[in-house]
Design a protein around this motif. Sequence first.
Motif, PDB file in Angstrom:
ATOM      1  N   ALA A 126       0.855  11.282   3.203  1.00  0.00           N
ATOM      2  CA  ALA A 126       1.276  10.681   4.468  1.00  0.00           C
ATOM      3  C   ALA A 126       1.719   9.239   4.315  1.00  0.00           C
ATOM      4  CB  ALA A 126       0.144  10.778   5.489  1.00  0.00           C
ATOM      5  N   THR A 127       1.387   8.609   3.201  1.00  0.00           N
ATOM      6  CA  THR A 127       1.816   7.230   2.954  1.00  0.00           C
ATOM      7  C   THR A 127       2.903   7.139   1.888  1.00  0.00           C
ATOM      8  OG1 THR A 127      -0.026   6.943   1.385  1.00  0.00           O
ATOM      9  CG2 THR A 127      -0.392   6.241   3.665  1.00  0.00           C
ATOM     10  N   GLY A 128       3.448   8.279   1.499  1.00  0.00           N
ATOM     11  CA  GLY A 128       4.525   8.278   0.515  1.00  0.00           C
ATOM     12  C   GLY A 128       4.079   7.976  -0.887  1.00  0.00           C
ATOM     13  N   ASN A 129       2.774   8.113  -1.145  1.00  0.00           N
ATOM     14  CA  ASN A 129       2.235   7.799  -2.467  1.00  0.00           C
ATOM     15  C   ASN A 129       2.072   9.022  -3.360  1.00  0.00           C
ATOM     16  OD1 ASN A 129       1.706   4.874  -2.637  1.00  0.00           O
ATOM     17  ND2 ASN A 129       0.465   5.253  -0.803  1.00  0.00           N
ATOM     18  N   THR A 130       2.608  10.151  -2.934  1.00  0.00           N
ATOM     19  CA  THR A 130       2.576  11.353  -3.763  1.00  0.00           C
ATOM     20  C   THR A 130       3.795  11.376  -4.676  1.00  0.00           C
ATOM     21  OG1 THR A 130       1.406  12.591  -2.057  1.00  0.00           O
ATOM     22  CG2 THR A 130       2.560  13.870  -3.727  1.00  0.00           C
ATOM     23  N   PRO A 131       3.609  11.539  -5.970  1.00  0.00           N
ATOM     24  CA  PRO A 131       4.751  11.522  -6.898  1.00  0.00           C
ATOM     25  C   PRO A 131       5.767  12.605  -6.539  1.00  0.00           C
ATOM     26  CG  PRO A 131       2.675  11.403  -8.102  1.00  0.00           C
ATOM     27  CD  PRO A 131       2.321  11.712  -6.685  1.00  0.00           C
ATOM     28  N   ALA A 187     -13.341  15.827   0.944  1.00  0.00           N
ATOM     29  CA  ALA A 187     -12.909  14.449   0.712  1.00  0.00           C
ATOM     30  C   ALA A 187     -11.681  14.379  -0.190  1.00  0.00           C
ATOM     31  CB  ALA A 187     -14.055  13.645   0.108  1.00  0.00           C
ATOM     32  N   ARG A 188     -11.644  15.219  -1.209  1.00  0.00           N
ATOM     33  CA  ARG A 188     -10.496  15.191  -2.119  1.00  0.00           C
ATOM     34  C   ARG A 188      -9.220  15.601  -1.392  1.00  0.00           C
ATOM     35  NH1 ARG A 188      -9.844  18.708  -7.755  1.00  0.00           N
ATOM     36  NH2 ARG A 188      -7.691  18.053  -8.186  1.00  0.00           N
ATOM     37  N   ALA A 189      -9.294  16.628  -0.565  1.00  0.00           N
ATOM     38  CA  ALA A 189      -8.118  17.076   0.183  1.00  0.00           C
ATOM     39  C   ALA A 189      -7.648  15.985   1.146  1.00  0.00           C
ATOM     40  CB  ALA A 189      -8.437  18.360   0.947  1.00  0.00           C
ATOM     41  N   ILE A 190      -8.581  15.264   1.743  1.00  0.00           N
ATOM     42  CA  ILE A 190      -8.219  14.196   2.671  1.00  0.00           C
ATOM     43  C   ILE A 190      -7.510  13.072   1.920  1.00  0.00           C
ATOM     44  CG2 ILE A 190      -9.161  12.390   4.174  1.00  0.00           C
ATOM     45  CD1 ILE A 190     -11.336  14.438   4.987  1.00  0.00           C
ATOM     46  N   ARG A 191      -8.022  12.691   0.772  1.00  0.00           N
ATOM     47  CA  ARG A 191      -7.372  11.639  -0.010  1.00  0.00           C
ATOM     48  C   ARG A 191      -5.967  12.060  -0.424  1.00  0.00           C
ATOM     49  NH1 ARG A 191     -12.777  10.557  -1.828  1.00  0.00           N
ATOM     50  NH2 ARG A 191     -12.605  12.143  -3.463  1.00  0.00           N
ATOM     51  N   GLU A 192      -5.814  13.307  -0.814  1.00  0.00           N
ATOM     52  CA  GLU A 192      -4.480  13.791  -1.194  1.00  0.00           C
ATOM     53  C   GLU A 192      -3.535  13.785  -0.002  1.00  0.00           C
ATOM     54  OE1 GLU A 192      -5.269  17.609  -2.858  1.00  0.00           O
ATOM     55  OE2 GLU A 192      -5.880  16.818  -4.827  1.00  0.00           O
ATOM     56  N   ALA A 193      -4.059  14.146   1.171  1.00  0.00           N
ATOM     57  CA  ALA A 193      -3.230  14.156   2.378  1.00  0.00           C
ATOM     58  C   ALA A 193      -2.823  12.741   2.782  1.00  0.00           C
ATOM     59  CB  ALA A 193      -3.979  14.843   3.520  1.00  0.00           C
ATOM     60  N   ILE A 194      -3.726  11.778   2.597  1.00  0.00           N
ATOM     61  CA  ILE A 194      -3.378  10.385   2.895  1.00  0.00           C
ATOM     62  C   ILE A 194      -2.318   9.894   1.923  1.00  0.00           C
ATOM     63  CG2 ILE A 194      -4.273   8.017   2.829  1.00  0.00           C
ATOM     64  CD1 ILE A 194      -6.852   9.108   4.063  1.00  0.00           C
ATOM     65  N   ALA A 195      -2.446  10.247   0.659  1.00  0.00           N
ATOM     66  CA  ALA A 195      -1.413   9.878  -0.313  1.00  0.00           C
ATOM     67  C   ALA A 195      -0.058  10.432   0.104  1.00  0.00           C
ATOM     68  CB  ALA A 195      -1.802  10.377  -1.702  1.00  0.00           C
ATOM     69  N   SER A 244       0.813  -1.224   0.000  1.00  0.00           N
ATOM     70  CA  SER A 244       0.000   0.000   0.000  1.00  0.00           C
ATOM     71  C   SER A 244       0.839   1.263   0.000  1.00  0.00           C
ATOM     72  CB  SER A 244      -0.930   0.005   1.218  1.00  0.00           C
ATOM     73  OG  SER A 244      -1.794  -1.108   1.196  1.00  0.00           O
ATOM     74  N   ALA A 245       2.138   1.121   0.167  1.00  0.00           N
ATOM     75  CA  ALA A 245       3.042   2.270   0.179  1.00  0.00           C
ATOM     76  C   ALA A 245       4.377   1.830  -0.400  1.00  0.00           C
ATOM     77  CB  ALA A 245       3.229   2.811   1.594  1.00  0.00           C
ATOM     78  N   PRO A 246       5.102   2.741  -1.030  1.00  0.00           N
ATOM     79  CA  PRO A 246       6.416   2.385  -1.567  1.00  0.00           C
ATOM     80  C   PRO A 246       7.444   2.257  -0.446  1.00  0.00           C
ATOM     81  CG  PRO A 246       6.010   4.722  -1.862  1.00  0.00           C
ATOM     82  CD  PRO A 246       4.747   4.151  -1.291  1.00  0.00           C
TER      83      PRO A 246
END
Length: 531
Positions: A526-531, A516-524, A348-350
Amino acid sequence: MADAKIFDQQLYPYQRHPDQDASAPVRHPVIVVGAGPVGLATAIDLGLHGVPVVLLDDNDRVSTGSRAICFAKRPLEIFDRLGCGQQMVDKGVVWNVGKVFMGERQVYDFNLLPEGGHRRPAFINLQQYYVEQMLLDRLRDLQGQGAPIQLRGKSRVSAIGQHEDHATVEIDTPEGPYELEADWLIACDGAGSPTRKMLGLDFVGRVFEDNFLIADVTMQADFPTERWFWFDPPFNPGQSALLHKQPDGVWRIDLQLGWDIDKEVEKRPENVIPRIKAMLGEDVEFALEWVSVYTFQCRRMERFRHGRVIFAGDSAHQVSPFGARGANSGIQDADNLCWKLKLVLDGSAPETLLDSYDAERLYGAEENILNSTRSTDFITPKSEISRIFRDAALHLSERHAFARPFVNSGRLSVPCTYDGSALNTADAMPEAPARTRPGSPCPDAELPDGFLLDRLGGRFTVLAIGTDAKPVEAGDIPIDLIALAPSETLAERYGTGIYLIRPDQHIAARWPAFDARAIREAIARATGNTP
């Protein structure tokens, strides 16, 4: 005295495991080396996350002597999440107040937890062997519930190999050696870390010249349940001293000895007992339980992650005992690491998410080393002008509040705020309380049906205070939703709005209203899933 001398009991004796008879090394997702407080907490946390873990220790019992005794509010909250905090508080000596003396005069006192609405006190004093026993009891309880945790005593790691996708471990046992493989190896094997030495790694930092005698004595005394620290006391002129109460009538005494001493000679009872009698008085009866001599060290590894091997606790960093930042920091290492490792193992995370463990806990270690170094320099001045400044600050602090922040008898452990972490989302509520900005650990708050922190941790949580929110989905990462009515305490500590809380109860982001969109982006993020 410890109940039935718990440190003399074999609590996890060696047992032969089928892995020793396998035709090829068996691969495990995680191997933890060292069953001290940090290693046990790591294994329990991983087990709670459903991660199979093998915990190896070269011993088969808890630590001898009290060792770490001061456990701060934040680690107690982590122990609550792990399921054993209450037992520790019930057994421990609870305290919030400290007093500072110059000579025979008290110059001032302080309260480390002046506000209410927290489940846990600022500190408890509890011998390390009890902490380890209670963690062992919790580990056994989880094993009984089917948690995938193995504890192997008398299993000494003698060699480590690094590979691109795993580490190899050679283990010596009473019945001969065998090998295992691990996707990830976590070294919690103490300040002397054989793991660190096997990989050819070392510390950077300072080792100070001063030596301190540390003694645990059993006695019946009417000293209050407080932390007492003396500068230049009559029983140890020109030096310092510390007194702490522990359970079972055990008291911790630290006495500064100075430079150029023979440590083995100073530890002899015929030399220790007169020093303690000078402190307590000739008519006080006491018995020595444990004695050691230590020097201040403020050091750390340059990095805590090396390929497939990750270091935590004293194996990664060392600080002076004054301030109780050693074991408390190590428990926060485990708290930071385990949820990240779970996400990486689940896909779920890199793997790069583990670099945030390195960055955030290096930041925490630097904060501890800075405070510990400042404490050491104040307690043991290195020049005459430094001593004059220190003594002036102490004298002024007796009557003038402005001087008290200059007095440093050990800045006591506080939770680390990960300011600047790559996992934080930019603060969308800068007008809200600074103590709950992104990167901060969640402060507790009393609720009508309990305490806030009892409802947080282990998973990502959207916390809505005084505003509407809806469930959010973010791929395969589970997210809880908690909605609370505003209260005076919540308003003071959080204000109103939406908070995204990490599994380790640190704040990842906050907003004035649900998005909801901001929360999903923040989770991405916080889990290192943001490019």
